[in-house]
Scaffold this motif. Structure first.
Motif, short mmCIF file in Angstrom:
data_model
loop_
_atom_site.label_atom_id
_atom_site.label_comp_id
_atom_site.label_asym_id
_atom_site.label_seq_id
_atom_site.Cartn_x
_atom_site.Cartn_y
_atom_site.Cartn_z
N GLU A 35 0.83 -1.21 0.00
CA GLU A 35 0.00 0.00 0.00
C GLU A 35 0.86 1.26 0.00
O GLU A 35 0.56 2.22 -0.71
CB GLU A 35 -0.95 -0.02 1.20
N ARG A 36 1.93 1.25 0.78
CA ARG A 36 2.84 2.41 0.80
C ARG A 36 3.55 2.56 -0.54
O ARG A 36 3.73 3.67 -1.03
CB ARG A 36 3.88 2.25 1.91
N ALA A 37 3.96 1.44 -1.14
CA ALA A 37 4.65 1.48 -2.43
C ALA A 37 3.72 2.02 -3.52
O ALA A 37 4.14 2.83 -4.35
CB ALA A 37 5.18 0.09 -2.79
N VAL A 38 2.47 1.59 -3.52
CA VAL A 38 1.50 2.07 -4.51
C VAL A 38 1.22 3.55 -4.31
O VAL A 38 1.18 4.32 -5.28
CB VAL A 38 0.20 1.23 -4.46
N ALA A 39 1.06 3.96 -3.06
CA ALA A 39 0.81 5.39 -2.78
C ALA A 39 1.98 6.24 -3.23
O ALA A 39 1.79 7.32 -3.82
CB ALA A 39 0.53 5.59 -1.30
N ASP A 40 3.20 5.77 -3.00
CA ASP A 40 4.38 6.51 -3.42
C ASP A 40 4.47 6.56 -4.94
O ASP A 40 4.82 7.58 -5.53
CB ASP A 40 5.65 5.88 -2.83
N TYR A 41 4.14 5.45 -5.59
CA TYR A 41 4.15 5.39 -7.06
C TYR A 41 3.14 6.39 -7.64
O TYR A 41 3.45 7.13 -8.58
CB TYR A 41 3.81 3.96 -7.50
N ALA A 42 1.96 6.45 -7.05
CA ALA A 42 0.93 7.39 -7.51
C ALA A 42 1.37 8.83 -7.28
O ALA A 42 1.15 9.71 -8.13
CB ALA A 42 -0.39 7.11 -6.78
#
Length: 84
Positions: A60-67
């Motif tokens: 979830e943190r990786a996806v949020a950072d990617y976005a």
């Protein structure tokens, strides 16, 4: 003023998120092993877990950072445009 507990982190959070993104993008969520991510980063699994939580939380943190990165790139690409 209370002091921080434990040893200071010896890794950059942004680097961990970017490298985790690479694992998730390449292998998918199910096939990404938390042990491999930790080993790739040169961290122990407990260190990674203490910093980011379980695999779902890291994802979830990786996806949020990617976005966030994608949004920043899109905004930057329009900021120099004369007009839309």
């Amino acid at each position: 003023m209370a002091s921080a507990r434990g040893r200071p982190r010896e890794f950059g959070e942004a680097d961990v998120l970017r490298r985790a993104q690479a694992h998730f993008l390449k292998e998918g969520f199910e096939a990404t092993a938390y042990d491999r991510v930790a080993a790739d980063l040169g961290l122990s699994k407990p260190s990674l877990y203490n910093a980011f939580g379980d695999k779902t939380a890291l994802f979830e943190r990786a996806v949020a950072d990617y976005a966030r990165q994608a949004s920043e790139q899109i905004i930057a690409s329009f900021s120099d445009a004369a007009s839309l």
